[in-house]
Scaffold this active site. Structure first.
Site, PDB file in Angstrom:
ATOM      1  CE  LYS A   1      -2.634  -0.008   3.568  1.00 49.03           C
ATOM      2  NZ  LYS A   1      -3.008   1.161   4.388  1.00 49.03           N
TER       3      LYS A   1
ATOM      4  NE  ARG B   1      -6.648   1.620  11.494  1.00 49.87           N
ATOM      5  CZ  ARG B   1      -5.663   1.182  10.711  1.00 49.87           C
ATOM      6  NH1 ARG B   1      -5.825   0.117   9.971  1.00 49.87           N
ATOM      7  NH2 ARG B   1      -4.516   1.813  10.680  1.00 49.87           N
TER       8      ARG B   1
ATOM      9  NE  ARG C   1       8.116  -6.656   5.087  1.00 52.04           N
ATOM     10  CZ  ARG C   1       7.146  -5.942   5.650  1.00 52.04           C
ATOM     11  NH1 ARG C   1       7.160  -5.718   6.974  1.00 52.04           N
ATOM     12  NH2 ARG C   1       6.162  -5.464   4.939  1.00 52.04           N
TER      13      ARG C   1
ATOM     14  NE  ARG D   1       9.800  -4.914  12.101  1.00 54.77           N
ATOM     15  CZ  ARG D   1       8.864  -4.141  11.603  1.00 54.77           C
ATOM     16  NH1 ARG D   1       9.184  -3.186  10.759  1.00 54.77           N
ATOM     17  NH2 ARG D   1       7.599  -4.297  11.921  1.00 54.77           N
TER      18      ARG D   1
ATOM     19  NE  ARG E   1       1.880  -6.797  11.398  1.00 54.15           N
ATOM     20  CZ  ARG E   1       3.136  -6.812  10.927  1.00 54.15           C
ATOM     21  NH1 ARG E   1       4.046  -7.563  11.506  1.00 54.15           N
ATOM     22  NH2 ARG E   1       3.460  -6.074   9.898  1.00 54.15           N
TER      23      ARG E   1
END
Ligand SMILES: [Zn+2]
Length: 219
Positions: A17, A92, A131, A164, A175
């Site tokens: 995004k 949201r 990642r 991370r 999430r």
């Protein structure tokens, strides 16, 4: 009014995004209004709603709906948003979407485009959980999409690659579940109003997704 781009960008964590938002606001010269930045700016400027938001942000609590809506209202009243905006991270919830519609209607405006960057959940997990970053120089990798030449080692400086803590698969799935819970009702809401269109992002490069986003915004 048909020339206005009053745009909302929807998309899950890892959907890309941010990249799409940067290109949209550059091409259409729209202010990029993201909730987090907007709240921080309102706090920094000391606006009425900013001072209200600060009470919650300072204690790490979730900022309540009416305060977020108040900050959005103040931000949309600024001159640079008079002919269009890109909203990112707001609304949201359905009540927030209704409030946004109401405040735009007061100014004779409406949401013109809702762009959904639609990437399958499994791919979002692969993207985020894959990642890695170099502990030395900070270079970013993805074990699936952009792997280093040697496993776990930076191409540039030879240091170890690290993940991370909140990019692990369980956290990422959680999430995504939160995002889907929140966003599914909004997809229905904006589909009913005839303003939502999807850009399919699964297996696509940012350029390919953006070509579709441009088509959507040209209508
Ligand atoms: Zn490195």
């Amino acid at each position: 009014m048909s020339t206005q781009h009053n745009v909302i960008l929807l998309g899950g964590p890892g959907a890309g995004k941010g990249t799409q938002a940067e290109r949209i606001v550059a091409d259409l010269r729209l202010p990029h209004i993201s909730t987090g930045e907007m709240l921080r700016a309102a706090v920094a400027k000391g606006t009425r709603m900013g001072l209200e938001a600060q009470k919650y942000m300072g204690s790490g609590a979730l900022v309540p709906d009416e305060v977020v809506i108040g900050v959005v209202r103040e931000r949309l009243a600024e001159p640079d948003a008079a002919d269009g905006f890109l909203l990112d991270g707001f609304p949201r919830t359905i009540p927030q979407a209704e409030q946004l519609d109401a405040m735009l209607a007061e100014a004779g405006r409406a949401v013109t485009h809702v762009v959904l960057i639609d990437v399958p959940a499994d791919e979002l997990v692969q993207r985020i959980a894959g990642r890695r970053s170099c502990a030395g120089c900070g270079k970013l990798y993805n074990v699936t999409f952009d792997p280093p030449k040697a496993d776990g080692v930076c191409d540039v400086c030879g240091r170890e690659l690290v993940q991370r803590a909140d990019d692990n698969e369980d956290t990422v799935r959680n999430r995504i579940a939160v995002y889907e819970d929140q966003t599914a009702p909004l997809i229905g809401y904006y589909t009913e109003r005839g303003v939502l269109e999807s850009a399919l992002g699964g297996g696509k490069l940012p350029d390919e997704v953006y070509a579709r986003v441009q088509q959507i915004l040209a209508d």
